[in-house]
Motif scaffolding. Structure first.
Motif, mmCIF file in Angstrom:
data_model
loop_
_atom_site.group_PDB
_atom_site.id
_atom_site.type_symbol
_atom_site.label_atom_id
_atom_site.label_comp_id
_atom_site.label_asym_id
_atom_site.label_seq_id
_atom_site.Cartn_x
_atom_site.Cartn_y
_atom_site.Cartn_z
ATOM 1 N N PRO A 609 1.038 -1.183 -0.506
ATOM 2 C CA PRO A 609 0.333 0.269 0.068
ATOM 3 C C PRO A 609 0.605 1.324 -0.253
ATOM 4 O O PRO A 609 1.824 1.598 0.780
ATOM 5 C CB PRO A 609 -0.885 0.101 1.445
ATOM 6 C CG PRO A 609 -0.726 -1.233 1.500
ATOM 7 C CD PRO A 609 0.427 -2.109 1.085
ATOM 8 N N THR A 610 0.413 2.006 -0.437
ATOM 9 C CA THR A 610 1.102 3.139 -0.694
ATOM 10 C C THR A 610 -0.075 4.186 -0.243
ATOM 11 O O THR A 610 0.754 6.242 0.162
ATOM 12 C CB THR A 610 1.132 3.671 -1.947
ATOM 13 O OG1 THR A 610 0.122 4.107 -2.943
ATOM 14 C CG2 THR A 610 2.182 2.737 -2.651
ATOM 15 N N ASN A 611 -1.048 4.518 -0.019
ATOM 16 C CA ASN A 611 -1.761 5.452 0.709
ATOM 17 C C ASN A 611 -3.121 4.701 2.040
ATOM 18 O O ASN A 611 -3.894 3.999 1.163
ATOM 19 C CB ASN A 611 -2.968 5.947 -0.487
ATOM 20 C CG ASN A 611 -4.009 6.905 0.280
ATOM 21 O OD1 ASN A 611 -3.398 7.540 1.408
ATOM 22 N ND2 ASN A 611 -4.903 7.027 -0.261
ATOM 23 N N PRO A 612 -2.031 4.539 2.559
ATOM 24 C CA PRO A 612 -1.280 5.250 3.033
ATOM 25 C C PRO A 612 0.234 4.261 2.934
ATOM 26 O O PRO A 612 -0.735 3.069 3.384
ATOM 27 C CB PRO A 612 -1.361 5.732 4.482
ATOM 28 C CG PRO A 612 -2.101 4.696 5.348
ATOM 29 C CD PRO A 612 -2.835 4.386 3.543
ATOM 30 N N ASN A 613 1.278 4.484 3.016
ATOM 31 C CA ASN A 613 2.117 3.694 2.915
ATOM 32 C C ASN A 613 2.300 3.665 4.531
ATOM 33 O O ASN A 613 3.090 4.649 5.577
ATOM 34 C CB ASN A 613 3.844 4.707 2.182
ATOM 35 C CG ASN A 613 4.867 3.803 2.132
ATOM 36 O OD1 ASN A 613 4.932 2.689 2.362
ATOM 37 N ND2 ASN A 613 4.860 3.591 0.740
ATOM 38 N N HIS A 614 2.250 2.561 4.265
ATOM 39 C CA HIS A 614 2.380 1.237 6.286
ATOM 40 C C HIS A 614 3.957 1.314 6.565
ATOM 41 O O HIS A 614 4.625 1.629 7.476
ATOM 42 C CB HIS A 614 1.839 -0.064 5.896
ATOM 43 C CG HIS A 614 0.648 -0.255 5.544
ATOM 44 N ND1 HIS A 614 -0.030 0.679 4.953
ATOM 45 C CD2 HIS A 614 -0.140 -1.020 5.893
ATOM 46 C CE1 HIS A 614 -1.636 0.464 5.078
ATOM 47 N NE2 HIS A 614 -1.995 -0.385 6.028
ATOM 48 N N ARG A 645 -11.781 12.723 15.247
ATOM 49 C CA ARG A 645 -13.139 12.353 14.365
ATOM 50 C C ARG A 645 -12.964 13.266 13.054
ATOM 51 O O ARG A 645 -13.306 14.362 12.851
ATOM 52 C CB ARG A 645 -14.556 12.761 15.158
ATOM 53 C CG ARG A 645 -14.796 12.146 16.467
ATOM 54 C CD ARG A 645 -15.469 12.237 16.697
ATOM 55 N NE ARG A 645 -17.139 12.955 16.521
ATOM 56 C CZ ARG A 645 -18.203 13.110 16.828
ATOM 57 N NH1 ARG A 645 -17.868 13.534 18.342
ATOM 58 N NH2 ARG A 645 -19.400 13.358 16.956
ATOM 59 N N ILE A 646 -12.605 12.356 11.686
ATOM 60 C CA ILE A 646 -13.076 12.907 10.402
ATOM 61 C C ILE A 646 -14.075 11.691 9.928
ATOM 62 O O ILE A 646 -14.295 12.843 8.585
ATOM 63 C CB ILE A 646 -11.530 12.809 10.058
ATOM 64 C CG1 ILE A 646 -11.329 10.845 9.940
ATOM 65 C CG2 ILE A 646 -10.233 13.195 10.539
ATOM 66 C CD1 ILE A 646 -10.372 10.672 9.016
ATOM 67 N N TYR A 647 -15.273 10.933 10.229
ATOM 68 C CA TYR A 647 -16.118 10.762 9.426
ATOM 69 C C TYR A 647 -16.952 10.909 10.662
ATOM 70 O O TYR A 647 -18.083 10.197 9.252
ATOM 71 C CB TYR A 647 -15.387 9.303 9.719
ATOM 72 C CG TYR A 647 -14.486 8.209 9.173
ATOM 73 C CD1 TYR A 647 -14.730 8.002 7.429
ATOM 74 C CD2 TYR A 647 -13.246 8.539 9.609
ATOM 75 C CE1 TYR A 647 -13.319 6.910 6.648
ATOM 76 C CE2 TYR A 647 -12.054 7.514 9.279
ATOM 77 C CZ TYR A 647 -12.709 7.420 8.041
ATOM 78 O OH TYR A 647 -11.028 6.532 6.861
ATOM 79 N N SER A 648 -17.425 11.580 11.078
ATOM 80 C CA SER A 648 -18.520 11.962 11.252
ATOM 81 C C SER A 648 -17.553 13.464 11.838
ATOM 82 O O SER A 648 -16.862 14.062 12.142
ATOM 83 C CB SER A 648 -18.404 11.681 12.731
ATOM 84 O OG SER A 648 -17.720 11.391 13.436
ATOM 85 N N GLY A 649 -18.834 14.384 12.557
ATOM 86 C CA GLY A 649 -18.721 16.004 13.557
ATOM 87 C C GLY A 649 -18.294 16.632 12.218
ATOM 88 O O GLY A 649 -18.936 16.514 10.742
ATOM 89 N N THR A 657 -7.794 13.454 0.924
ATOM 90 C CA THR A 657 -7.748 12.066 1.080
ATOM 91 C C THR A 657 -6.441 12.225 2.438
ATOM 92 O O THR A 657 -6.378 12.967 2.995
ATOM 93 C CB THR A 657 -6.249 11.810 0.080
ATOM 94 O OG1 THR A 657 -5.287 13.087 -0.062
ATOM 95 C CG2 THR A 657 -6.400 11.951 -1.279
ATOM 96 N N CYS A 658 -5.370 11.544 3.297
ATOM 97 C CA CYS A 658 -5.460 11.532 4.569
ATOM 98 C C CYS A 658 -3.750 12.618 4.293
ATOM 99 O O CYS A 658 -3.975 12.897 5.483
ATOM 100 C CB CYS A 658 -4.020 10.044 5.530
ATOM 101 S SG CYS A 658 -5.192 8.901 4.929
ATOM 102 N N ALA A 659 -3.420 12.720 2.625
ATOM 103 C CA ALA A 659 -1.989 13.874 2.800
ATOM 104 C C ALA A 659 -2.993 14.723 3.500
ATOM 105 O O ALA A 659 -2.746 16.008 3.252
ATOM 106 C CB ALA A 659 -1.902 14.186 1.388
ATOM 107 N N THR A 660 -4.940 15.533 3.573
ATOM 108 C CA THR A 660 -5.086 16.562 3.416
ATOM 109 C C THR A 660 -4.102 17.460 5.082
ATOM 110 O O THR A 660 -4.315 18.440 4.861
ATOM 111 C CB THR A 660 -6.526 16.773 3.714
ATOM 112 O OG1 THR A 660 -6.649 15.627 2.257
ATOM 113 C CG2 THR A 660 -7.129 18.123 3.860
ATOM 114 N N CYS A 661 -4.080 16.226 5.810
ATOM 115 C CA CYS A 661 -4.131 16.725 7.076
ATOM 116 C C CYS A 661 -2.512 16.435 7.760
ATOM 117 O O CYS A 661 -1.505 17.044 7.978
ATOM 118 C CB CYS A 661 -4.798 16.674 7.824
ATOM 119 S SG CYS A 661 -6.639 16.818 8.215
#
Length: 708
Positions: A609-614, A645-649, A657-661
């Motif tokens: 995996p590259t997203n995210p790169n484990h 909380r990123i999937y709620s609220g 993507t994860c790279a946003t934060c």
């Protein structure tokens, strides 16, 4: 009476004429009848002064004295002697003299009536209410019979007891002489007012000596010759002469009791009834003469046992000879009181009851020479000759028991009924039809072995399929054979330590018991299935170093297919693992030592995996943090619960993507808030001026602001 009445009326009439009076003058005339105010014409007539009128109008009841009964018939002068009618007394005593001298009062009407002065019907009723009611004969006795003592009538203070009137009867009686005997003056003891005459006395003898039967017929003088008082109630006092005169038996010589009631009754002196209850006379004893037992007239001390009287009978008997046979002196064992002969000896009351054929055997057969005492009770003593003469089987040679009852019974000596089932070897199955000699060779019965092999040794040695000797079979024949038949054998493998189940039931014996080897056959699977174990390549049991406990994968029903249960290992198969081929985890058929952690099998999945790169992000090797057993993808990392909380609220849908934060792809621990939430540092510094822990960076923002 009527003539006198007419004269009276006539005289009244003449007086009236002489006076020349009228009705108005009556009141002034000196009337001869007294001061009465009735016209003369009520009694006299103009026809003649006498006789008086037949229809006299004068009503006497108006004077207050009604003329009833005899008073209506009495002449006027009987009551009005002076013809002066006024002032006449009205009480009975004025006309009737009182014979009672005033002792009974002035109320004559208590006893007398108007109908007749001598009418005593009321007197009887009055007497019943007195202290001496009139009953029986007293009701018919004239008053003078009791109330005329000394020629004068006396009605008060008279005695109530009988002797007051009957004293003379008491003293005059001579049979029995009451006065001499001192009889009680209570006459009612023997006499009753209900009987017809004084002489018909009915004396009831005292309860202590009731007059029954013969005593009731005796005259008083027979017992009371010397008087009545103190008369003894003992029989001997009257019957002493009878007692002394009796010679059969002689009462005096034998010292008989003077209590005559022991033998005699009141019915008849000579019809004696001896109470022989101490030795009941029953059967023939009842008709035996007294002297048959009481010789020489001796009654006292007579023995009560049979032998004392029947000793001669006992000693004279020869069939059987009682003396020689030492018979018991208790005669009742054989004889009864009904008759001495025939005897009724009950052998069943002895220690040897007669049953079966013994009942018809003559006594002498068992009791030789008339010997009865000490006769043995065992069978052999009488049947010894039968025992020794028997040859089929020979009882002596066979050392048979002397207990004849083992084979014989009392019904008949033959045929014998030996019950083999009463021995320690019951005959069942085919043994029931086997001839005795087959087991008891040479007539030998004692010590015969009871094990199968002793008789079936030849069968054991001759058997080749399987060979019992070579197979070292057990000598316990019952393991395979039954007593129903020697063949076919019915070996029950389930009675061994290795029960046959599943496919083993159809396997030939020699597949496991090679070369007829039965003893020591191993019971583990591998010993028989070693070839199967070694030839298996999928998986290769040897290369994989599989366990030799075949039951881990195989069952007794069939070797294939195997039924290995992975869930019994340390790694149960769940989710997607259930459908995974064994070779994917067990590479090169390596089963032993296979790791149980996820990363060992999923290392390539971790690195890819590259997203995210484990690898770059240095993710943990604990795959279960994000992945499940059901599927590797999608991952189920719980960002909301563990971090932010990123999937709620409020942040839901605000990132791509994860790279946003996570702006540093090499380190996910680094994140930025300011890139999205742009702020002027100068403004933020001014706004947080009073916050001592304020810093203008994302980590500080994350620490203070709510994670919504």
């Amino acid at each position: 009476m009527f003539e006198s009445r007419y004269k009276c009326v006539a005289w009244l009439f003449v007086s009236w004429l002489m006076a020349g009076s009228t009705a108005a003058q009556i009141a002034t005339v000196n009337h001869p009848h007294g001061n009465i105010k009735i016209p003369c014409s009520d009694c006299h007539s103009t026809k003649a002064w006498k006789p008086l009128r037949l229809d006299i109008k004068f009503q006497h009841e108006k004077t207050g004295f009604v003329l009833q009964g005899q008073h209506a018939l009495v002449d006027c002068k009987r009551c009005h002697a002076s013809l002066k009618f006024t002032g006449a007394a009205k009480d009975c005593k004025a006309c009737h003299s009182d014979p009672h001298d005033g002792t009974l009062g002035k109320d004559c009407e208590r006893c007398h009536t108007f109908q007749a002065w001598a009418d005593i019907s009321k007197i009887t009723l009055v007497h019943q209410a007195s202290r001496f009611p009139l009953v029986g004969r007293h009701q018919h006795v004239g008053c003078a019979g009791c109330h005329a003592a000394g020629g004068q009538s006396q009605f008060v203070n008279l005695p109530l007891q009988c002797s007051g009137c009957h004293q003379q009867d008491y003293e005059a009686t001579t049979a029995p002489n009451h006065k001499l005997a001192g009889f009680s003056l209570r006459c009612e003891t023997c006499h009753s007012s209900a009987i017809t005459a004084w002489a018909d006395a009915r004396f009831t003898h005292v309860a202590s000596f009731p007059l029954t039967l013969g005593h009731g017929r005796a005259t008083c003088a027979e017992c009371h010759a010397a008087g009545f008082r103190g008369t003894s109630s003992a029989c001997i006092s009257c019957h002493q002469k009878d007692y002394q005169a009796t010679t059969n038996p002689n009462h005096v010589a034998l010292g008989y009791s003077t209590d005559c009631r022991s033998c005699h009754t009141t019915q008849d002196w000579r019809g004696q009834a001896v109470d022989h209850s101490f030795f009941p006379l029953v059967g023939a004893h009842a008709s035996a003469g007294c002297n048959a037992c009481h010789g020489n007239g001796v009654f006292r001390g007579t023995p009560r046992d049979c032998f004392s009287c029947h000793q001669q009978d006992f000693t004279s008997v020869t069939n059987p000879n009682h003396v020689a046979g030492k018979f018991s002196h208790t005669c009742t064992q054989c004889h009864t009181t009904n008759v001495w002969k025939p005897s009724t000896f009950d052998h069943n009351r002895t220690a040897f009851a007669l049953v079966g054929a013994h009942q018809a055997v003559d006594c002498a057969r068992c009791h030789a020479n008339g010997m009865f005492a000490g006769t043995p009770k065992d069978c052999f003593s009488c049947h010894q000759q039968d025992f020794t003469s028997v040859t089929n089987p020979n009882h002596v040679a066979g050392n048979y028991s002397h207990d004849c009852l083992v084979c014989h019974n009392s019904s008949a000596w033959r045929p014998a009924t030996f019950d083999h089932n009463r021995t320690t070897f019951p005959l069942v199955g085919a043994h029931q039809t086997v001839d005795c000699a087959r087991c008891h060779a040479n007539g030998q019965y004692t010590g015969t072995p009871k094990d199968c092999f002793s008789c079936h040794q030849t069968d054991f040695q001759n058997t080749t399929n399987p060979n019992h000797v070579a197979g070292n079979y057990s000598h316990d024949c019952q393991s395979c054979h039954s007593n129903v038949a020697w063949q076919p054998a019915t070996f029950d493998h389930n009675r061994t330590r290795f029960s046959l189940a599943g496919a083993h039931l159809a396997v030939a014996c020699n597949q496991c018991h090679v070369n007829n080897q039965y003893t020591g056959t191993p019971m583990d699977c591998y010993s028989c299935h070693q070839n199967d174990f070694q030839l298996t390549t999928n998986p290769n049991h040897i290369a994989a170093d599989f366990s030799r406990t075949c039951t881990d994968c195989h069952t007794v029903n069939a070797w294939k297919p195997s039924t290995f249960d992975h869930n019994t290992t340390r790694f149960p198969l769940l989710g997607a693992h259930v459908a995974t081929a064994c070779g994917q985890c067990h590479v090169n058929n390596r089963f032993a030592g296979t790791p149980t952690d996820c990363y060992s099998c999923h290392q390539s999945d971790f690195q890819r995996p590259t997203n995210p790169n484990h690898v770059t992000l240095n993710f943990a090797h604990d795959c279960t943090m994000c992945h499940t057993l059901n599927a590797w993808l999608p991952a189920t990392f719980d960002h909301d619960g563990q971090y932010f909380r990123i999937y709620s609220g409020k942040h839901r849908g605000k990132w791509q993507t994860c790279a946003t934060c996570h702006v540093n792809a090499a380190n996910y621990k680094v994140f930025e808030c300011i890139f999205c939430h742009e702020h002027d540092k100068t403004k933020m510094d001014d706004k947080h001026r009073n916050r001592p822990d304020y810093q203008y960076n994302s980590q500080a923002c994350y620490n203070c602001h709510p994670r919504v």
